[in-house]
Design an enzyme around this catalytic site. Structure first.
Site, short mmCIF file in Angstrom:
data_model
loop_
_atom_site.label_atom_id
_atom_site.label_comp_id
_atom_site.label_asym_id
_atom_site.label_seq_id
_atom_site.Cartn_x
_atom_site.Cartn_y
_atom_site.Cartn_z
CE1 TYR A 99 2.11 -3.49 -5.81
CE2 TYR A 99 -0.51 -4.15 -5.47
CZ TYR A 99 0.80 -3.78 -5.08
OH TYR A 99 0.67 -3.32 -3.66
CD GLU A 187 3.90 -4.02 -3.12
OE1 GLU A 187 3.32 -2.95 -2.84
OE2 GLU A 187 5.36 -3.61 -3.06
#
Length: 377
Positions: A99, A187
């Site tokens: 992530y 993201e």
């Protein structure tokens, strides 16, 4: 505004991030023109998370399966958003998922990079269950992303050698995109490490400040953004509409008046179903379109129209109400407060409808709530 996944990937790919090979289609026939290698993943393009759990990401072994899944998705309405595009992507040979994101930390008035060796789940879930697995690097906007920050993130993630170099390049690209597009969030989750040692963005989320959209001509709000069908309709007519989870429709002219009307609805124990500002100088066409939108909304049990006319003319508002009623019918209770320019003419026009015009917004909303609550909504 949250961009759809495919547009976020287009932007990152333009800057050098590796993304899976894929195509975006708005009709099933376009799949026949593609040269993708199967199996592929068929992904409905919607502006919210949790698609896999909702059955909006499926694996297709061949072209016929892909066309079948795409036909199921296209035109489907999910959370008031109509699926207008579908992304088909070839699979990636994944070794591990990570992530990484760049966003804004408003409490410290800085940008912040979040990175975790645990990808594929919401960052909120990681923060709740394993907060020690998230690295937080705050970046002052005037200083930018420095090498020592990149090195610290690499050490936390456990990357060395070529992997560290490639991840550093990825971080700098994400930060550059974040700045270049006036973003609130960039993201990648999950970020895949493949067997050939590359980082591939499997899913991308980019959110852009609405106030900066005019600076980005390569983005079409209608095609690539997160507008619902109702918001697209509002944009077409030029009024401001935001859907809320209540049951009382709210229409005002001016953002302040509209928000005050919403507060009054809450004060009278109601729940606003929307913020709808027709703006100053609203024409009858805008008023008609706004009221029609709310009359068609099955969630809404009653509507309050609060107009204080300066530039906005009472007669134009009244004609808009009459035309909306002619088209849709008086299907829901409507309470109107109409004051200001051409107020008396507006009252005369509305008289045949049998709709009561109130002197104050408090009176209008109070009577409307008595009607709704008495009817046992």
């Amino acid at each position: 505004m949250r961009l759809l996944e495919y547009k976020g990937k287009e932007i990152l790919a333009k800057y050098g991030v590796i993304v899976p090979k894929g195509i975006v289609v708005s009709n099933v026939g376009d799949i026949d023109k593609s040269s993708l290698k199967y199996p592929v993943f068929v992904k409905a393009q919607v502006p919210f998370a949790g698609r896999a759990k909702m059955g909006l990401v499926k694996r297709a072994s061949n072209k016929d399966e892909a066309k079948q899944v795409a036909s199921e998705y296209l035109g489907k309405v999910i959370q008031d958003f109509e699926v207008r595009k579908v992304l088909l992507e070839e699979g990636v040979d994944v070794v591990k998922e990570y992530y990484v994101s760049v966003t804004i930390d408003r409490s410290s008035r800085t940008f912040i990079i979040l990175a975790s060796p645990e990808g594929g789940v919401d960052i909120e879930e990681i923060a709740r269950t394993s907060p020690e697995k998230i690295y937080r690097a705050r970046i002052h906007p005037f200083e930018g992303l420095r090498d020592y920050t990149v090195n610290a993130i690499n050490r936390f993630m456990g990357f060395t050698g070529d992997l560290a170099s490639r991840f550093a390049s990825l971080l700098r690209i994400m930060y550059n995109v974040f700045e270049a597009y006036d973003a609130e969030l960039v993201e990648i989750n999950p970020l895949a490490l493949t067997r050939d040692g590359n980082f591939v963005a499997l899913d991308v989320k980019i959110m852009i400040d609405d106030n900066a959209l005019y600076r980005h001509g390569d983005i079409s709000v209608e095609e690539e953004g997160d507008l619902t069908r109702e918001e697209l309709e509002a944009r077409k007519y030029g009024f401001h509409y935001v859907e809320l989870p209540g049951y009382v429709g709210v229409v005002g002219n001016g953002a302040g008046l509209t928000m005050a009307t919403m507060d009054l609805v809450k004060e009278f124990k109601g729940e606003p179903a929307d913020f709808l500002d027709v703006g100053g100088g609203a024409s009858r066409d805008i008023v008609k379109a706004a009221l029609t939108l709310l009359l068609k909304d099955e969630r809404i049990k009653g509507i309050v129209l609060n107009i204080f006319g300066g530039i906005t003319r009472g007669d134009e508002v009244a004609y808009g109400v009459v035309e909306a009623f002619k088209e849709i019918g008086a299907s829901k209770p409507l309470a109107i407060r109409l004051k200001g320019t051409n107020e008396e003419e507006g009252r005369r026009i509305l008289a045949p409808l049998g709709v009561k015009i109130y002197e104050t917004a408090e009176e209008a909303i109070g009577e409307l709530m008595k009607n709704l609550q008495g009817g046992g909504r």
